[in-house]
Design a protein around this motif. Sequence first.
Motif, PDB file in Angstrom:
ATOM      1  N   GLY A   1       0.950  -1.296  -0.057  1.00 40.68           N
ATOM      2  CA  GLY A   1       0.146  -0.112  -0.122  1.00 40.68           C
ATOM      3  C   GLY A   1       0.928   1.156   0.020  1.00 40.68           C
ATOM      4  O   GLY A   1       0.426   2.319   0.097  1.00 40.68           O
ATOM      5  N   ASP A   2       2.176   0.994   0.101  1.00 43.40           N
ATOM      6  CA  ASP A   2       3.098   2.396   0.118  1.00 43.40           C
ATOM      7  C   ASP A   2       3.752   2.214  -1.406  1.00 43.40           C
ATOM      8  O   ASP A   2       3.764   1.307  -2.140  1.00 43.40           O
ATOM      9  N   GLY A   3       4.117   3.405  -1.619  1.00 39.28           N
ATOM     10  CA  GLY A   3       4.713   3.675  -3.061  1.00 39.28           C
ATOM     11  C   GLY A   3       6.276   3.839  -2.322  1.00 39.28           C
ATOM     12  O   GLY A   3       6.765   3.913  -1.254  1.00 39.28           O
ATOM     13  N   ALA A   4       7.276   3.445  -3.226  1.00 41.25           N
ATOM     14  CA  ALA A   4       8.843   3.496  -3.083  1.00 41.25           C
ATOM     15  C   ALA A   4       9.519   3.673  -4.335  1.00 41.25           C
ATOM     16  O   ALA A   4       9.197   3.532  -5.343  1.00 41.25           O
ATOM     17  N   ARG A   5      10.737   4.167  -4.078  1.00 42.56           N
ATOM     18  CA  ARG A   5      11.596   4.519  -5.154  1.00 42.56           C
ATOM     19  C   ARG A   5      12.941   3.787  -4.782  1.00 42.56           C
ATOM     20  O   ARG A   5      13.348   3.662  -3.585  1.00 42.56           O
ATOM     21  N   ARG A   6      13.552   3.292  -5.693  1.00 47.15           N
ATOM     22  CA  ARG A   6      15.036   2.757  -5.551  1.00 47.15           C
ATOM     23  C   ARG A   6      15.874   3.591  -6.302  1.00 47.15           C
ATOM     24  O   ARG A   6      15.672   4.161  -7.660  1.00 47.15           O
ATOM     25  N   ASP A   7      16.963   4.053  -5.655  1.00 48.65           N
ATOM     26  CA  ASP A   7      18.037   5.036  -6.174  1.00 48.65           C
ATOM     27  C   ASP A   7      19.118   4.137  -6.939  1.00 48.65           C
ATOM     28  O   ASP A   7      19.053   2.985  -6.966  1.00 48.65           O
TER      29      ASP A   7
ATOM     30  N   THR B   1       7.795   6.639  -0.257  1.00 51.66           N
ATOM     31  CA  THR B   1       7.267   7.812  -0.841  1.00 51.66           C
ATOM     32  C   THR B   1       6.079   7.997  -0.202  1.00 51.66           C
ATOM     33  O   THR B   1       5.211   9.200  -0.592  1.00 51.66           O
ATOM     34  N   GLY B   2       5.423   7.205   0.574  1.00 52.22           N
ATOM     35  CA  GLY B   2       4.032   7.426   1.279  1.00 52.22           C
ATOM     36  C   GLY B   2       2.975   6.505   0.679  1.00 52.22           C
ATOM     37  O   GLY B   2       3.203   5.551  -0.230  1.00 52.22           O
ATOM     38  N   ARG B   3       1.911   6.575   1.311  1.00 46.32           N
ATOM     39  CA  ARG B   3       0.684   5.705   0.722  1.00 46.32           C
ATOM     40  C   ARG B   3       0.117   5.915  -0.477  1.00 46.32           C
ATOM     41  O   ARG B   3       0.117   7.036  -0.841  1.00 46.32           O
ATOM     42  N   ILE B   4      -0.251   4.949  -1.108  1.00 41.57           N
ATOM     43  CA  ILE B   4      -0.698   5.240  -2.264  1.00 41.57           C
ATOM     44  C   ILE B   4      -2.423   4.926  -2.543  1.00 41.57           C
ATOM     45  O   ILE B   4      -2.854   4.447  -3.610  1.00 41.57           O
ATOM     46  N   ASP B   5      -2.786   4.182  -1.365  1.00 42.39           N
ATOM     47  CA  ASP B   5      -4.239   3.974  -1.377  1.00 42.39           C
ATOM     48  C   ASP B   5      -4.684   4.986  -0.311  1.00 42.39           C
ATOM     49  O   ASP B   5      -4.236   5.991  -0.096  1.00 42.39           O
ATOM     50  N   ASP B   6      -6.150   5.069   0.056  1.00 40.95           N
ATOM     51  CA  ASP B   6      -6.684   6.182   0.307  1.00 40.95           C
ATOM     52  C   ASP B   6      -6.443   6.027   2.049  1.00 40.95           C
ATOM     53  O   ASP B   6      -7.682   6.072   2.680  1.00 40.95           O
ATOM     54  N   MET B   7      -5.245   6.000   2.436  1.00 43.43           N
ATOM     55  CA  MET B   7      -4.815   6.030   3.668  1.00 43.43           C
ATOM     56  C   MET B   7      -3.884   7.257   4.179  1.00 43.43           C
ATOM     57  O   MET B   7      -3.324   7.947   3.346  1.00 43.43           O
ATOM     58  N   LEU B   8      -4.222   7.768   5.363  1.00 46.94           N
ATOM     59  CA  LEU B   8      -3.643   8.945   6.058  1.00 46.94           C
ATOM     60  C   LEU B   8      -2.554   8.408   7.097  1.00 46.94           C
ATOM     61  O   LEU B   8      -2.828   7.533   7.756  1.00 46.94           O
ATOM     62  N   ASN B   9      -1.584   9.327   7.070  1.00 51.24           N
ATOM     63  CA  ASN B   9      -0.347   8.928   8.117  1.00 51.24           C
ATOM     64  C   ASN B   9      -0.376  10.281   9.009  1.00 51.24           C
ATOM     65  O   ASN B   9       0.320  11.158   8.756  1.00 51.24           O
TER      66      ASN B   9
END
Length: 647
Positions: free
Chosen positions: A498-504, A512-520
Motif C-alpha cells: 500500500g506504500d509507494g517506493a523509489r529505488r535509487d 514515498t508514502g501511501r498510495i491508497d486512501d490512507m492517511l498517516n
Amino acid sequence: CATVWTPLIHHISMHFTLKRALKCEFISAFWKQVADEFFWKKPATGPMLQYNFDVTKGNIFVKCMEGAKTNMCYNVLDRHVREGNLGEKVAYYWEGNSPEHHTTITYGQMLSHVCRCANVLKRMGVRKGDRVSIYLPMIPELVYTMLACARIGAVHSVVFAGFSSDSLCERIMDAQSSVLVTADGVYRGDKLINLKQISDEALEKTTSRIYIKRIKASEPVYRPCLFTQTRNLALDWWDEAMSDSSEDCEPEWLDAEDPLFILYTSGSTGKPKGVVHTVAGYLLYTFLTFKCVFDYHHDDVYWCTADIGWITGHSYITYGPLANGATSVLFEGIPVHPHVGRFWEVIEKYKVTKFYTAPTAIRLLMKYGPEPLYDLSTLRILGTVGEPINPEAWQWYYETVGQRRCPVVDTFWQTETGGHVLTPLPAATPLKPGSATFPFFGVEPTILNEHGEEVEGEAEGYLVFRKPWPGIMRTVYENHERFENTYFKKFPGFYVTGDGARRDKDGYFWITGRIDDMLNVSGHLMSTAEVEAALTLHSAVSEAAVVSRPHQVKGECLYCFVTLKDSREFDKKMVAELKMLVREKIGPIATPDFIQNAPALPKTRSGKIMRRILRQIARNEKDLGDLSTLADPKVVEVLFSQRSEAA
Ligand code: WT7
C-alpha cells in the motif's frame, strides 16, 4: 568503537551467507538456527516456512515451523529466569506520567506477576483460543496481561487507550472478546482520561457477554483493583485477586501457527482489520530484528517511546526486547510533560543506550531545540519509525541528539509485517538520511509499475514483497477473504504494502508514502473512509471527503470537505461539532485540522470523487492539470474561493 561494533561483523557475515543461501534455497537453515535459541516442547515436522503468495494458485497462506509446539511467554520469561539466570535482571524501568512515579521490574518479578494474572484469567473462564481485549495505559499491568494471555493460549487484542468508546466497542465486538481488561483512568500530561467510563460506554453497546478486569490508574497511585462481570459489578481488587492467585501456572503448549494476538489497523473501507499474528514466526522475527537492528548488547538500556497499543509497542517494547532478555524503559508519559526536556531527562536518568521514536516526536522536540541540556552521552543507536523522516529532522536527530556518534536506523514496516522489513543495520549499512535503505534478512522487496511489472534499477512504483518472512501476518481475524483481497489481489504473486517506493542508483529504498486512501497522522495510519463515515453521521452533513495536507509536526493532517444539507449553515459552531464528532467516533488522534464548506465536490461523470483535486485545493496548489474528466469543472473554482474560510 571496535568493541561496540564487533558483533555486527557477525551479522554482516550472516547477511552474505544468507544472500548465498537464498540462491541455494537454504533460507530454512538460517531461520532454523535462529529457532535453536528457543525452547520447543515439540520440534517442527514441517519446513521453516511454507507459503502460497499467488491468489491464482489457491488460498494465500504462510506457515512457520509446522508441527512445533511452544509457548511465547515461556520463551520470553521462564527461559531467561530458569536457563539464563536473569531472574534478577531488570526487564523494565517503569517511568510514570509524573517523574515522581517510577518502579523497577525484574524478570523474576515479571514471571510471578504474569503467572498470577494468568491464573486469574483462567478463574474468570478464559481458555485457550479465547479473546481478551486490553484497554490499558502504559503501565506494567499491560505487559503482564499480554503475557498472561500468551501463557494460557488466549489471544490478546490490545486497543490503544486513546481510542473512543465507539472504536473500543467495535474492536471488542469484532474479536468477540469475553474479557476486557482496563484501568479506571490515566493522566496524559495534565489531562485525565477516564478509561473506566469509556469502557462502560463501550460495553453498553456490545452484545457479547463480557467480564471486565480493572486496574486503577498509576497517578495518583491507587490500589489496583479488579472487576468481574460488568453488568452486575462484582468488585474485586486487583491486588487481592492476584495475592490469592498462585504463582504456578504451567504454560499452555501451543502449535507454532496458533494465534498470539489480534491488533486492529485501519482499512481503506473504514472498518478496521484485525491483523492476526501467530506464535512461532512472530517470536523468531521480533527477536532477530530487535537484536540486529538495535545491535543488542546485554548491558543495554533500550527505550522505545511508542505506545503498546500500536504494533511498534507489541514488537519492540513487549516481545522483541523480552525475547532477547533486554532491559527497557516503559514510559507512561508524553514528550512535553511536565517540561519539554522530558525525553532527554529520561535518557539521562536511566542511561539509555538505544532510543527508538517517531519523526513526529522529533519534529515536535526540534522546535524547542537548539539542544537538550541533558547528558545524552550513553546513547549509541537512534531509531525512527512510522512515517518517512524529512532530512531536517534526520539531521537534527543525528547531530543534536546523537552528537554525530549514533547511527540512525530508519525502520520501515507495518502492523501487517510484524517487524522491520526495510532497515539499515547500524554501522554496517552506510546511511542516507530519509531512506530505510535495504531489506532485512530473508525479505525480498521489489517495485512494480501500474501493470504489475517489476521495474529494475532506478525506479518508482508500488512497494511489494515477493516472499514471506516468519513475522508476516497470517490473516484478517475471521475474514480471510479480506486478507487476500487487500494484500494479494492487486498483483498476484506479491504482498502489496500500500506504500509507494523509489529505488535509487545505489539500490536504496525510499518510501514515498501511501498510495491508497490512507492517511498517516503523527505516524498513525487512518483511512479517509473512516473519518468520512464519522463526519456524515452529523445530521447536517450530506457528503464528506477527507484528504491529507502536509503538517510541520504531524507529517500529515486531515483536511475535510463537507457538503451540508440544504438550509444548514456552515459556521464556527458547525465546525466545532464536526471536530467533536470525529473525536468521539474515532479518538483524539483523528481530530481534523481543517474543515471546509464544499457546496459541491469535484466528481467524475461516473460520480467518483476526485481526491487528487481535493488534495491540491487543500495544499493551495493552483496548477490543477487536466480537469476534463470532471462532471462540473466550476466546482473547483468555488472550492478555491472558499478555501480561506476553512477552519
Ligand atoms: C505504515 C504502517 C510500523 C509501525 C508503525 C506504523 C508508514 C512506517 C515508515 C518508515 C516511511 C513508514 C508506511 C506504512 N511507515 N514506517 N520508516 N518510513 N513510512 O504501523 O500503523 O501499520 O503503519 O506506516 O506508510 O505502510 P502502521
